[in-house]
Write a protein that holds these residues in place. Structure first.
Motif, PDB file in Angstrom:
ATOM      1  N   GLY A  23       2.616  -0.535  -2.439  1.00 54.03           N
ATOM      2  CA  GLY A  23       2.633   0.155  -1.154  1.00 54.03           C
ATOM      3  C   GLY A  23       1.277   0.764  -0.833  1.00 54.03           C
ATOM      4  N   PHE A  24       0.639   1.328  -1.837  1.00 59.12           N
ATOM      5  CA  PHE A  24      -0.691   1.900  -1.638  1.00 59.12           C
ATOM      6  C   PHE A  24      -1.695   0.818  -1.267  1.00 59.12           C
ATOM      7  N   LEU A  25      -1.651  -0.304  -1.962  1.00 60.82           N
ATOM      8  CA  LEU A  25      -2.583  -1.392  -1.690  1.00 60.82           C
ATOM      9  C   LEU A  25      -2.376  -1.945  -0.278  1.00 60.82           C
ATOM     10  N   ARG A  26      -1.139  -1.977   0.168  1.00 60.21           N
ATOM     11  CA  ARG A  26      -0.872  -2.449   1.533  1.00 60.21           C
ATOM     12  C   ARG A  26      -1.513  -1.518   2.559  1.00 60.21           C
ATOM     13  N   ARG A  27      -1.423  -0.219   2.298  1.00 55.68           N
ATOM     14  CA  ARG A  27      -2.047   0.751   3.214  1.00 55.68           C
ATOM     15  C   ARG A  27      -3.565   0.646   3.192  1.00 55.68           C
ATOM     16  N   MET A  28      -4.113   0.137   2.098  1.00 52.38           N
ATOM     17  CA  MET A  28      -5.562  -0.007   1.983  1.00 52.38           C
ATOM     18  C   MET A  28      -6.085  -1.316   2.560  1.00 52.38           C
ATOM     19  N   GLY A  29      -5.179  -2.149   3.061  1.00 57.52           N
ATOM     20  CA  GLY A  29      -5.623  -3.357   3.742  1.00 57.52           C
ATOM     21  C   GLY A  29      -5.523  -4.635   2.936  1.00 57.52           C
ATOM     22  N   TYR A  30      -4.674  -4.645   1.909  1.00 64.09           N
ATOM     23  CA  TYR A  30      -4.491  -5.854   1.115  1.00 64.09           C
ATOM     24  C   TYR A  30      -3.105  -6.448   1.374  1.00 64.09           C
ATOM     25  N   ASP A  31      -2.861  -7.593   0.786  1.00 61.69           N
ATOM     26  CA  ASP A  31      -1.569  -8.276   0.907  1.00 61.69           C
ATOM     27  C   ASP A  31      -0.944  -8.334  -0.484  1.00 61.69           C
ATOM     28  N   PRO A  32      -0.366  -7.229  -0.953  1.00 58.62           N
ATOM     29  CA  PRO A  32       0.168  -7.182  -2.319  1.00 58.62           C
ATOM     30  C   PRO A  32       1.561  -7.788  -2.428  1.00 58.62           C
ATOM     31  N   VAL A  33       1.808  -8.466  -3.530  1.00 60.70           N
ATOM     32  CA  VAL A  33       3.132  -9.020  -3.806  1.00 60.70           C
ATOM     33  C   VAL A  33       3.459  -8.797  -5.281  1.00 60.70           C
ATOM     34  N   GLY A  34       4.761  -8.796  -5.601  1.00 60.73           N
ATOM     35  CA  GLY A  34       5.188  -8.713  -6.984  1.00 60.73           C
ATOM     36  C   GLY A  34       5.103 -10.072  -7.646  1.00 60.73           C
ATOM     37  N   TRP A  35       5.425 -10.117  -8.928  1.00 59.46           N
ATOM     38  CA  TRP A  35       5.298 -11.399  -9.621  1.00 59.46           C
ATOM     39  C   TRP A  35       6.471 -12.322  -9.367  1.00 59.46           C
ATOM     40  N   GLY A  36       7.619 -11.766  -8.934  1.00 59.20           N
ATOM     41  CA  GLY A  36       8.759 -12.580  -8.539  1.00 59.20           C
ATOM     42  C   GLY A  36       9.469 -13.296  -9.666  1.00 59.20           C
ATOM     43  N   LEU A  37       9.300 -12.835 -10.904  1.00 60.68           N
ATOM     44  CA  LEU A  37       9.925 -13.498 -12.053  1.00 60.68           C
ATOM     45  C   LEU A  37      10.933 -12.595 -12.757  1.00 60.68           C
ATOM     46  N   GLY A  38      11.469 -11.624 -12.025  1.00 61.41           N
ATOM     47  CA  GLY A  38      12.489 -10.758 -12.598  1.00 61.41           C
ATOM     48  C   GLY A  38      11.932  -9.719 -13.552  1.00 61.41           C
ATOM     49  N   ARG A  39      12.757  -9.326 -14.515  1.00 59.32           N
ATOM     50  CA  ARG A  39      12.350  -8.324 -15.483  1.00 59.32           C
ATOM     51  C   ARG A  39      11.457  -8.954 -16.551  1.00 59.32           C
ATOM     52  N   ASN A  40      10.428  -8.227 -16.946  1.00 63.24           N
ATOM     53  CA  ASN A  40       9.494  -8.712 -17.961  1.00 63.24           C
ATOM     54  C   ASN A  40      10.118  -8.519 -19.341  1.00 63.24           C
ATOM     55  N   LEU A  41      10.650  -9.588 -19.903  1.00 63.49           N
ATOM     56  CA  LEU A  41      11.338  -9.517 -21.192  1.00 63.49           C
ATOM     57  C   LEU A  41      10.536 -10.146 -22.318  1.00 63.49           C
ATOM     58  N   GLY A  42       9.242 -10.278 -22.131  1.00 70.31           N
ATOM     59  CA  GLY A  42       8.407 -10.806 -23.201  1.00 70.31           C
ATOM     60  C   GLY A  42       8.210 -12.299 -23.115  1.00 70.31           C
ATOM     61  N   LEU A  43       7.992 -12.905 -24.276  1.00 64.06           N
ATOM     62  CA  LEU A  43       7.616 -14.322 -24.340  1.00 64.06           C
ATOM     63  C   LEU A  43       8.830 -15.229 -24.235  1.00 64.06           C
ATOM     64  N   ARG A  44       9.448 -15.245 -23.075  1.00 63.69           N
ATOM     65  CA  ARG A  44      10.587 -16.133 -22.902  1.00 63.69           C
ATOM     66  C   ARG A  44      10.104 -17.578 -22.711  1.00 63.69           C
ATOM     67  N   THR A  45      11.017 -18.507 -22.848  1.00 64.24           N
ATOM     68  CA  THR A  45      10.688 -19.929 -22.767  1.00 64.24           C
ATOM     69  C   THR A  45      10.063 -20.274 -21.421  1.00 64.24           C
ATOM     70  N   ARG A  46       8.952 -20.995 -21.475  1.00 67.42           N
ATOM     71  CA  ARG A  46       8.223 -21.497 -20.315  1.00 67.42           C
ATOM     72  C   ARG A  46       7.604 -20.386 -19.463  1.00 67.42           C
ATOM     73  N   LEU A  47       7.498 -19.180 -19.988  1.00 64.95           N
ATOM     74  CA  LEU A  47       6.928 -18.102 -19.185  1.00 64.95           C
ATOM     75  C   LEU A  47       5.519 -18.439 -18.722  1.00 64.95           C
ATOM     76  N   GLU A  48       4.691 -18.962 -19.646  1.00 65.78           N
ATOM     77  CA  GLU A  48       3.305 -19.271 -19.277  1.00 65.78           C
ATOM     78  C   GLU A  48       3.261 -20.253 -18.114  1.00 65.78           C
ATOM     79  N   GLU A  49       4.060 -21.324 -18.222  1.00 59.10           N
ATOM     80  CA  GLU A  49       4.066 -22.329 -17.167  1.00 59.10           C
ATOM     81  C   GLU A  49       4.565 -21.762 -15.843  1.00 59.10           C
ATOM     82  N   GLU A  50       5.629 -20.961 -15.903  1.00 58.66           N
ATOM     83  CA  GLU A  50       6.187 -20.356 -14.687  1.00 58.66           C
ATOM     84  C   GLU A  50       5.170 -19.452 -14.010  1.00 58.66           C
TER      85      GLU A  50
END
Length: 285
Positions: A77-104
């Motif tokens: 939200g702060f970055l958006r107010r500063m003039g950027y186009d911020p987005v989340g990673w869109g891969l759910g909860r970060n649960l560590g080294l799950r299968t194919r994480l690097e590729e995803e």
């Protein structure tokens, strides 16, 4: 230039082995400071919003271990107010080294870069910063710059208070990482890279967040907690200063004026390996 610190992976029987870098002890109890840092961030908003405006480029923010995009919403939200186009990673909860994480993750960054019409900046908080370095080394053409916040990408991966839970939850253990994967984490990406860390981090040993300085790599030290890095006003100021640099015109963070008061002089790369004082060792722990 000094060699980068080694990423010493633990053996299956190394749980109680003495460590070159230990998890922080004293500052773990002070992680509640994060609430105060959030309040300070809100109070400092008028000053922060006077900082350099963004050019509208996309910024992808990666959450820490066990966190989701919800945890990075204030930062985005702060970055958006500063003039950027911020987005989340869109891969759910970060649960560590799950299968194919690097590729995803690589596929996701490449998609977001193509969608925005140019390379994206990647900000990674804690474990998210480890992934940020990884993806920037794997697909540098899609990444404009990397900023990590308290990310343990160097030295002993057990030098934090989450590694045991990480091993329980993650489908793959730290010991299963291949040399190529370790190199993708340790090696400075071929894009502007900034590591923001705190010596009073109560979760991850700060030494594990120090990157070898280079032509386009730097460290910025701040005062604060691990959980407060995403709302700490000094961190927010440093992030916007770094993101505002023109593509192809990177310069190191300048400690001038009041910055000399609020931002300590960064530790020399590998000083903790080449001979830190015992007093510093005890303070960090």
């Amino acid at each position: 230039m000094p060699e980068p610190p080694t990423f010493a992976l633990p053996s299956p029987t190394a749980d109680d082995r003495p460590r070159a870098v230990a998890p922080p002890r004293l500052f773990l109890a002070l992680e509640a400071r994060a609430f105060a840092e959030g309040a300070l961030g809100a109070l400092a908003a008028p000053w922060l919003l006077e900082g350099p405006r963004g050019d509208g480029h996309r910024v992808v923010v990666l959450p820490g271990f066990l966190a989701s995009d919800l945890s990075t919403r204030p930062l985005r939200g702060f970055l958006r107010r500063m003039g950027y186009d911020p987005v989340g990673w869109g891969l759910g909860r970060n649960l560590g080294l799950r299968t194919r994480l690097e590729e995803e993750l690589v596929e996701q960054i490449e998609f977001l870069a193509d969608q925005s019409g140019g390379p994206v900046s990647v900000i990674g908080w804690s474990l998210g910063g480890v992934y940020a370095r990884w993806v920037a080394n794997e697909t540098p053409a899609s990444v404009r710059s990397v900023i990590t916040l308290g990310s343990p990408f160097a030295d002993d991966p057990r030098a934090n208070h989450a590694w045991r839970l990480f091993e329980r939850i993650s489908p793959r253990s730290l010991g299963e990482l291949e040399p190529h994967q370790i190199d993708m984490i340790q090696r400075n990406p071929p894009v502007p890279t900034t590591s923001i860390y705190s010596r009073t981090d109560g979760v991850a040993a700060w030494r594990c967040s120090v990157t070898p300085s280079g032509e386009r790599a730097e460290n910025i030290e701040v005062h604060g907690s691990h959980f407060g890095l995403g709302v700490n006003p000094l961190v927010l100021h440093a992030i916007t200063d770094r993101l505002a640099q023109p593509e192809g015109g990177w310069r190191p963070f300048r400690r001038h004026g009041l910055r000399r008061v609020f931002y300590p002089r960064p530790i020399a790369p590998n000083a903790h390996i080449n001979g830190a004082t015992r007093a510093e060792e005890q303070m960090a722990e």
